[in-house]
Design a protein around this motif. Structure first.
Motif, short mmCIF file in Angstrom:
data_model
loop_
_atom_site.label_atom_id
_atom_site.label_comp_id
_atom_site.label_asym_id
_atom_site.label_seq_id
_atom_site.Cartn_x
_atom_site.Cartn_y
_atom_site.Cartn_z
N PHE A 255 0.83 -1.20 0.00
CA PHE A 255 0.00 0.00 0.00
C PHE A 255 0.87 1.26 0.00
CE2 PHE A 255 -2.44 -3.45 1.80
CZ PHE A 255 -3.61 -3.38 1.05
N PRO A 256 1.74 1.41 -1.02
CA PRO A 256 2.61 2.59 -1.05
C PRO A 256 1.84 3.88 -1.25
CG PRO A 256 2.76 1.34 -3.10
CD PRO A 256 1.98 0.50 -2.14
N ASP A 257 0.66 3.83 -1.88
CA ASP A 257 -0.13 5.05 -2.07
C ASP A 257 -0.61 5.60 -0.72
OD1 ASP A 257 -1.59 2.69 -1.91
OD2 ASP A 257 -3.12 3.29 -3.34
N LEU A 258 -1.02 4.70 0.19
CA LEU A 258 -1.43 5.14 1.52
C LEU A 258 -0.22 5.59 2.34
CD1 LEU A 258 -3.58 5.50 3.69
CD2 LEU A 258 -3.32 3.08 4.27
N LEU A 274 -9.42 0.15 3.38
CA LEU A 274 -10.50 -0.01 2.42
C LEU A 274 -10.01 0.39 1.04
CD1 LEU A 274 -13.07 1.92 4.61
CD2 LEU A 274 -13.14 -0.56 4.29
N VAL A 275 -10.79 0.06 0.03
CA VAL A 275 -10.62 0.65 -1.30
C VAL A 275 -11.78 1.63 -1.47
CG1 VAL A 275 -10.82 0.22 -3.78
CG2 VAL A 275 -9.35 -1.22 -2.38
N ALA A 276 -11.45 2.88 -1.80
CA ALA A 276 -12.47 3.92 -1.85
C ALA A 276 -12.19 4.90 -2.98
CB ALA A 276 -12.52 4.68 -0.52
N THR A 303 1.27 -2.64 -8.67
CA THR A 303 1.51 -1.87 -9.89
C THR A 303 0.80 -0.53 -9.84
OG1 THR A 303 -0.40 -2.82 -11.04
CG2 THR A 303 1.71 -4.01 -11.20
N ALA A 304 1.30 0.41 -10.63
CA ALA A 304 0.67 1.73 -10.70
C ALA A 304 -0.76 1.64 -11.24
CB ALA A 304 1.52 2.66 -11.55
N PRO A 305 -1.04 0.83 -12.29
CA PRO A 305 -2.43 0.72 -12.75
C PRO A 305 -3.38 0.21 -11.67
CG PRO A 305 -0.94 -0.12 -14.43
CD PRO A 305 -0.11 0.13 -13.20
N LEU A 306 -2.91 -0.76 -10.85
CA LEU A 306 -3.78 -1.28 -9.79
C LEU A 306 -4.04 -0.23 -8.73
CD1 LEU A 306 -5.31 -3.76 -8.79
CD2 LEU A 306 -3.26 -4.45 -7.55
N MET A 307 -3.05 0.59 -8.43
CA MET A 307 -3.26 1.66 -7.46
C MET A 307 -4.24 2.70 -7.99
SD MET A 307 0.36 2.38 -5.50
CE MET A 307 1.42 2.47 -6.95
N THR A 309 -6.78 2.05 -10.18
CA THR A 309 -8.13 1.47 -10.25
C THR A 309 -8.66 1.03 -8.89
OG1 THR A 309 -7.21 -0.72 -10.75
CG2 THR A 309 -7.80 0.70 -12.62
N HIS A 310 -7.74 0.76 -7.94
CA HIS A 310 -8.14 0.29 -6.60
C HIS A 310 -7.40 1.12 -5.55
CE1 HIS A 310 -9.29 -3.04 -9.19
NE2 HIS A 310 -10.02 -3.54 -8.21
N PRO A 311 -7.75 2.40 -5.41
CA PRO A 311 -7.01 3.28 -4.49
C PRO A 311 -7.25 2.93 -3.02
CG PRO A 311 -8.92 4.41 -5.40
CD PRO A 311 -8.83 3.11 -6.13
N ALA A 312 -6.14 2.88 -2.26
CA ALA A 312 -6.23 2.54 -0.83
C ALA A 312 -6.74 3.73 -0.03
CB ALA A 312 -4.86 2.11 -0.33
N HIS A 313 -7.47 3.42 1.03
CA HIS A 313 -8.06 4.45 1.89
C HIS A 313 -8.07 3.92 3.32
CE1 HIS A 313 -10.61 8.00 2.62
NE2 HIS A 313 -11.23 7.24 3.51
#
Length: 543
Positions: A255-258, A274-276, A303-307, A309-313
């Motif tokens: 979960f590098p985006d979070l 969650l994914v939100a 992957t960047a595409p998965l982040m 389409t499925h952003p972590a929250h």
């Protein structure tokens, strides 16, 4: 390896929890450093031998046995390490048997091309128990009935300290944990981790006994939604962030985006992963079904595409530390006020507060729970307003009041052998519902479950599978459609991953309907009718 092999064998054949604790404690007491630390790390899953692949092990045994015989044996035993350790040809030892420390340190320095020769020599130098322990060690699948928590508890009991002290220190040190053993042996002071980003044991709830509500004061409790995600802890300090699962495993890499959103913060937060989708709901955030979150879980890299389409929250429940101040001794109401003030001041991206649910009495809250069938909510949480944040599962302060389970009568379609002590039984069951196909009425798989039945029922199910097998696909047996299982589950979601287009959440077998004809089992339309209204309205299905 002899002492470690004896430990693994003893754990595999000791069913009781207390017996396993004694075995581990005895191993820690009589084994010198660093071997005892490496043995403990093996049990907690903190040793990794990425250069050792199961294919290499299969290739080695294929050179020494008949491949067909090995295939049949592996299918029957159900465990690669056990099958290879039993089938490895007996011969004069090819060399000196390795110690556990030699195995760990030699593999740590080995290149992938050196692995087969190392394994070959060691397997030939060890007896059956030693081979089994070696293969379990390098493949990372102990399956001896010991969780990471139980191994840490054994360490705490042996060292005569509280398990929560071990949990808080654990992530500050690497195997073989020599600093911990110096402290626990009484040879030095309590160690101080180099970082404040360690895991703090989570406070957990107990299931609510609804009969006890009459004796509980509703004014003393606060209610929250129990979100259908993954409970995590986020620790941020000095532009460093770590995200932990509820068991204390670090999952930051998935979960590098979070983690990036938490850079610059200085706090330890408790919340639901969650994914939100931001900006797509009246409150600014639309929570997606758990099936979407599953696309992100258990990944070493994302992957960047998965982040995208499925952003972590992260939906926040609690704050444990603000800066260096430990808030856990404060009552829940005070921590909640601090959390609300912190969130308003920092306004972190990809995070929001889990709202409190207002209610006047238990009847009002029960009515709300009775209609609670949102795809992203599992039920309600009740928390005493004066409760401090206590590690573990204390009785009384927090309760989970999950929504009533859904049920569906399904037909058993496939069965597969289990693992560990279930490796001789068909215990993993795939079941389906009826639908109209091109050739007429047909079954389509709707879920898989491997618990909910007793040991006695497992014996009966295994016997039924063996007597009614109509086809085999490797370790999987297809059975005659003649046994109905009542399946309980928490919710249902649309899914492209499943042939039926639907996915059950937490399916488990609640009853075996021996008396019910298979043709009277439920249809797929009955499961589809249980979809939350938001999905019935035509929302895009999950991947």
């Amino acid at each position: 390896m002899r002492d470690f092999a004896a430990l693994i064998e003893g754990l595999a054949f000791t069913p009781g929890r207390n017996g396993k604790l004694r075995l581990i404690a005895d191993y820690l007491a009589r084994t010198p450093d660093p071997a005892r630390g490496y043995g403990l790390a093996a049990l907690t899953g903190d040793l990794s031998f990425r250069q050792v692949k199961p294919a290499a092990i299969r290739a080695l045994i294929a050179e020494r046995t008949d491949p067909v015989l090995f295939g049949w044996s592996y299918d029957y035993v159900g465990d690669l390490a056990e099958t290879v350790s039993l089938m490895w040809p007996a011969s004069a030892p090819a060399g000196q048997a390795p110690t556990l420390t030699q195995v760990v340190e030699r593999f740590a320095a080995a290149r992938r091309g050196e692995v087969p020769a190392l394994l070959d020599g060691w397997l030939s130098a060890l007896d059956e128990s030693g081979r089994f322990a070696l293969l379990k060690l390098v493949t990372g699948g102990m399956r001896v009935g010991v969780s990471a928590r139980l191994a840490k508890l054994a360490l705490a009991e042996w060292g005569k300290v509280d398990i929560n002290e071990i949990e808080e220190l654990w992530h500050g040190f690497e195997p073989p944990y020599e600093e911990l053993f110096v402290w626990l042996d009484g040879r030095g002071p309590r160690p101080v981790p180099a970082t404040g980003l360690g895991f703090r044991p989570l406070m957990l709830s107990n299931p609510l006994d609804e009969a006890a509500l009459a004796g509980m004061d509703p004014a003393a409790y606060r209610a929250e939604y129990k979100w259908d995600g993954a409970r995590v802890q986020l620790a941020a300090e000095n532009n460093r962030v770590r995200i932990y699962s509820r068991a204390g495993d670090e999952i930051s890499a998935a979960f590098p985006d979070l983690a990036d959103a938490a850079m610059g913060l200085h706090a330890v937060l408790d919340g639901e992963l969650l994914v939100a989708d931001a900006g797509t709901a009246p409150d600014g955030v639309a929570i997606r079904p758990f099936n979407d979150l599953q696309q992100r879980l258990n990944r070493k890299k994302v992957t960047a595409p998965l982040m995208r389409t499925h952003p972590a929250h992260l939906r926040l429940y609690d704050i444990l530390f603000e800066g260096d101040e430990d808030l856990r001794p404060l009552p829940f109401d005070a921590r909640r006020a601090r959390l609300e003030a912190w969130q308003a001041r920092t306004q972190p991206d990809r995070m929001d507060l889990s709202p409190l649910v207002p209610f006047a009495d238990w009847e009002e809250l029960a009515e709300l729970r009775s209609v609670l069938r949102d795809a992203s909510v599992e039920g309600l949480m009740l928390k005493q307003g004066d409760s401090p944040y206590l590690p573990g599962r204390p009785k009384g302060p927090w309760f989970k009041w999950k929504r009533t389970a859904l049920t569906l009568d399904c037909v058993l379609m496939y069965a597969q052998r289990g693992h560990g002590k279930r490796s001789s039984f068909y215990s993993d069951f795939t079941f389906g519902a009826w639908r109209d196909g091109e050739a007429g009425r047909e079954l389509t798989p709707v879920g898989k479950a491997y618990f909910g039945f007793t040991d006695a029922e497992l014996v009966e199910l295994d016997r039924w599978v063996r007597r009614n097998t109509v086809n085999r696909f490797g370790p999987v047996r297809e059975v005659e459609p003649g046994l109905v299982l009542e399946v309980a589950f928490d919710s249902v979601q649309r899914s492209r991953r499943h042939k039926s287009g639907l996915a059950m959440r937490f399916p488990r077998i609640s009853r075996i309907r021996w008396e019910k004809p298979a043709e009277e089992a439920d249809r797929l339309e009955s499961l589809e009718a249980m979809l939350p209204d938001s999905l019935l309205a035509g929302a895009a299905p999950a991947d």
